[in-house]
Design an enzyme around this catalytic site. Structure first.
Site, PDB file in Angstrom:
ATOM      1  N   HIS A  82       0.821  -1.214   0.000  1.00  0.00           N
ATOM      2  CA  HIS A  82       0.000   0.000   0.000  1.00  0.00           C
ATOM      3  C   HIS A  82       0.851   1.259   0.000  1.00  0.00           C
ATOM      4  O   HIS A  82       0.372   2.331  -0.392  1.00  0.00           O
ATOM      5  CB  HIS A  82      -1.018  -0.018   1.148  1.00  0.00           C
ATOM      6  CG  HIS A  82      -0.482   0.247   2.521  1.00  0.00           C
ATOM      7  ND1 HIS A  82      -0.215  -0.752   3.428  1.00  0.00           N
ATOM      8  CD2 HIS A  82      -0.207   1.399   3.163  1.00  0.00           C
ATOM      9  CE1 HIS A  82       0.198  -0.239   4.565  1.00  0.00           C
ATOM     10  NE2 HIS A  82       0.216   1.069   4.426  1.00  0.00           N
ATOM     11  N   ASP A 218       1.204  -7.791   2.306  1.00  0.00           N
ATOM     12  CA  ASP A 218       1.335  -6.343   2.101  1.00  0.00           C
ATOM     13  C   ASP A 218       2.815  -5.956   2.029  1.00  0.00           C
ATOM     14  O   ASP A 218       3.383  -5.397   2.972  1.00  0.00           O
ATOM     15  CB  ASP A 218       0.626  -5.598   3.235  1.00  0.00           C
ATOM     16  CG  ASP A 218       0.397  -4.126   2.900  1.00  0.00           C
ATOM     17  OD1 ASP A 218       0.909  -3.658   1.869  1.00  0.00           O
ATOM     18  OD2 ASP A 218      -0.296  -3.442   3.686  1.00  0.00           O
ATOM     19  N   SER A 651       3.981   1.873   8.656  1.00  0.00           N
ATOM     20  CA  SER A 651       3.692   1.015   7.509  1.00  0.00           C
ATOM     21  C   SER A 651       4.970   0.819   6.700  1.00  0.00           C
ATOM     22  O   SER A 651       5.601   1.790   6.287  1.00  0.00           O
ATOM     23  CB  SER A 651       2.623   1.653   6.624  1.00  0.00           C
ATOM     24  OG  SER A 651       1.377   1.644   7.258  1.00  0.00           O
TER      25      SER A 651
END
Length: 725
Positions: A82, A218, A651
């Site tokens: 992402h 991810d 992240s």
């Protein structure tokens, strides 16, 4: 007796192993014996060398609002899928849908450049507190205080950035107790090497977002490039891979429950230094409003995107960001309530206040500062609705948002550089240009129309004291859907803001030139920009008050703690020490800390968001595990939990073992841990990571990325020059 001695040896250690986003400098303040006991096998000085101002922690890099890590000396960077989504979207079309299909460069020449993508490698951290505070005139009022501090920060950054390819910031810690100059090398040629299919990178979609158990791959791999002489340079086919001094080799053995890990990265913002009443305001007003406004925007984007394949690609990035914010705000509300965080903060403040009173006159200024901060908070609440909507406008319809950017850029350009707002200074112009270009891929007129309609409806419903003048001027003061839609259609039909070449010209023009265009959408943006600029001045004054008051209170809080306290996250390099472990989210439920390929297949329905790509399912069902099977699980581990202290910005953070080897990539927190931003709860503080063995299994058994695996050092034989597969 032995127990007593052990407790004494841990005086300089945090009370909870997982609690604390520690700065590089603070790592050296923690007790080395405690760190060894946790599982750290390298010297803390190897993590960070104060003489050089660097160390292994510098292998963790800033990837444009996310974190990442070098995983090879040849400039390979691993981060989240992402976090690389913008690059993937940039090169996707309905005919070549890399979002859906994924991407693997067959050779280095095929790696895809990301417009505006950057990697920042930390170089040094310097305490500049005395310099910054000395810039504040005696008896300065709040706005003067804020402007003086901001100006000194700009001057320090400007001096720091005289060196080429340098990106600096002056970071504020503990509300103004400390100011640190952060110096980083900025690499501007960043290319996509590998991205899994979306059904891997987002497996589970919004249904599984923030949840456990999780089965999401991810991750994505980028590569940073430099000029042949090793200096940072924009994209060129003559550039060569960046030579990384610090990187994290892949730990092919992975992790098991109770293993020690570290999560390194750039956590964005946490709010543990707020007063209880400030937290309560977020609980009662901010997060409910975010759920309301962004929830509506999500419904609009989903509905309009489903009508057109190109439109679905265009809205994908914006929709992804809004979904994340929407669900996060729900988790904050649930966590604040479940953890009684506001109530606990009140108790903690009361304990500090009692201590301060007993300590005598020395801490009276701290008590006075806390009382004054409460008065400030009460005043801010009165204009919440208008301020929230003005701020939210930049996340809704792209047309007005772009018009505001060029309008504010023109207004700020008329000022000397050091007097401009930081986000519009000369150093930001390349980034602004990149955004103005990149947003062309995010424009979809049917969605624009409905998003702006929703914004106007909300603005026209504001009370008499909270009106947004720009909306009243261009759309009237009372709402009529038919009339507003007609005005929106006319506004867009008569505008060139959405035309890339014209928008780039607008970005170089003065306010007068923009006004002379008589462009209706631009005219709306010019008026909206004036209101946002006026609001910024109000916020600057408030921030000046906070910079005067909060440090006094925080000094008392830190003194009362009597041990190192990790400051709130502020997008600077941090490390959290943790253990791999599961948790019990509620009565009768116990979650183990690992998930597997078998669990992923069990979720498979053949429909989004649980649609395992065929090329993945075939290999998984055949149990072609290769060298990556966990012997105890007898399966491929997909995700794992640890009790690391993380937040947004983490992240893509590398999760490494005690030897400094990469065992996973952080990408999320569990639902019960979202309110961790306000306070660490060891019972539910869990972050979610992609297991390195799943990454290696995907590259090996599914993608057959042999040369890339050799470059990563996990397969024998040298990589073929110029190839990544």
């Amino acid at each position: 007796m032995k127990k007593t001695l052990l407790l004494l040896s841990l005086v300089a250690a945090p009370a909870l192993a997982g609690e604390g986003k520690w700065t590089p400098q603070q790592v050296l303040e923690l007790d080395p014996a405690w760190l060894r006991a946790q599982g750290l096998q390298v010297s803390p000085k190897k993590l960070w060398d104060p003489k050089r101002g660097t160390g292994l922690l510098a292998g963790a890099v800033n990837v444009g609002g996310c974190s990442g890590a070098f995983i090879a000396a040849s400039g390979l960077v691993i981060t989240n899928h992402h976090c690389a989504f913008g690059v993937i979207q940039e090169h996707s079309t309905p005919q070549r849908d890399l979002i859906t299909q994924g991407f693997l460069a067959s050779k280095r020449e095929d790696e895809l450049p990301g417009k505006g993508s950057r990697v920042q490698v930390p170089r040094s951290f310097t305490d500049v507190t005395k310099t910054v505070l000395a810039a504040v005139p005696a008896d300065a009022d709040d706005i003067t205080r804020y402007k003086a501090i901001e100006r000194k920060q700009k001057e320090l950054v400007a001096e720091c950035e005289k060196r080429p390819a340098t990106r600096c910031q002056v970071a504020t810690f503990d509300g103004g107790v400390n100011y640190t100059l952060v110096d980083a090398v900025e690499l501007t040629d960043v290319r996509l090497v590998y991205a899994p299919p979306r059904a891997v990178g987002e497996y589970g979609g919004e249904e599984d977002n923030w949840m456990w158990p999780r089965h999401t791959g991810d991750f994505a791999i980028l590569r940073a490039y430099t000029a042949p002489d090793g200096t940072s340079a924009p994209y060129s086919d003559k550039n060569v891979p960046y030579k990384a001094e610090f990187f994290f080799p892949l730990a092919t053995q992975g992790v098991k429950p109770n293993d020690f890990v570290m999560v390194l990265g750039y956590p964005g913002m946490t709010y543990r230094a707020l007063l209880a009443e400030e937290m309560a305001e977020r609980q009662s007003r901010l997060y409910p409003r975010m759920r309301d406004v962004f929830g509506e925007a999500i419904r609009i984007l989903e509905a309009e995107g489903e009508k057109d394949p190109a439109g679905k690609i265009a809205v994908a990035s914006q929709l992804k960001g809004l979904h994340n914010v929407y669900k996060n705000s729900g988790g904050q509300l649930a966590g604040l309530k479940r953890g009684h965080i506001v109530e606990k903060q009140r108790e903690a403040e009361a304990a500090v206040a009692v201590w301060a009173k007993k300590a005598g006159a020395k801490w009276q200024p701290a008590l006075d500062a806390r009382a004054a901060l409460l008065v400030e908070q009460s005043a801010i609440a009165k204009s919440f609705d208008r301020e929230f909507l003005l701020a939210a406008s930049s996340r809704l319809a792209r047309g007005p948002a772009l018009a505001v950017v060029v309008s504010r850029l023109a207004a700020e350009r008329a000022k000397p550089d050091l007097e401009r707002r930081p986000e519009y200074m000369e150093r930001e112009h390349v980034r602004i240009k990149d955004r103005l270009e990149r947003d062309q891929k995010n424009l979809f007129l049917p969605a624009e129309r409905q998003l702006l309609l929703a914004f106007v409806r909300r603005a026209q419903a504001l009370g008499a004291e909270e009106r947004i003048a720009a909306v009243d001027k261009h759309f009237g003061k009372t709402f009529s859907e038919k009339d507003v839609l007609a005005k929106i259609d006319a506004m867009y039909a008569g505008s060139k803001v959405l035309t890339l070449d014209e928008r780039m010209k607008m970005a170089t023009e003065s306010v007068g030139q923009l006004e002379a265009r008589k462009d209706p959408l631009l005219a709306f943006g010019l008026d909206l920009a004036k209101e946002q600029a006026a609001l910024d001045e109000v916020k600057d004054k408030r921030q000046g008050a906070a910079l005067r008051l909060r440090p006094e209170w925080r000094k008392a809080v830190l003194a009362h703690a009597g041990k190192p306290v990790a400051p709130d996250a502020n997008s600077t390099l941090r490390v959290s020490f943790a253990k791999v472990q599961g948790y019990a989210p509620r009565d009768g439920a116990i979650y183990t800390p690992q998930t597997t390929l078998s669990g992923m297949l069990a979720k498979h329905t053949g429909e989004e968001p649980f649609d395992v790509p065929e090329k993945v399912s075939k290999v998984a069902e055949a149990k072609r595990f290769g060298a990556w099977q966990d012997k105890k699980l007898k399966d491929i581990p997909v995700n794992f939990l640890s009790d690391a202290d993380t937040t947004g910005g983490n992240s893509g953070s590398p999760t490494v073992n005690g030897k400094g080897q990469l065992v996973g990539v952080n990408f999320d927190r569990v639902w019960e841990n979202v309110a961790n931003d306000f306070g660490y709860n060891p019972d539910v503080a869990r972050n979610v990571n992609v297991d390195v063995r799943y990454i290696l299994w995907m590259l090996d058994q599914v993608e057959d990325a042999d040369v890339l695996l050799r470059e990563l050092g996990v397969r024998k034989g040298p990589p073929v020059a110029g190839e990544t597969r």
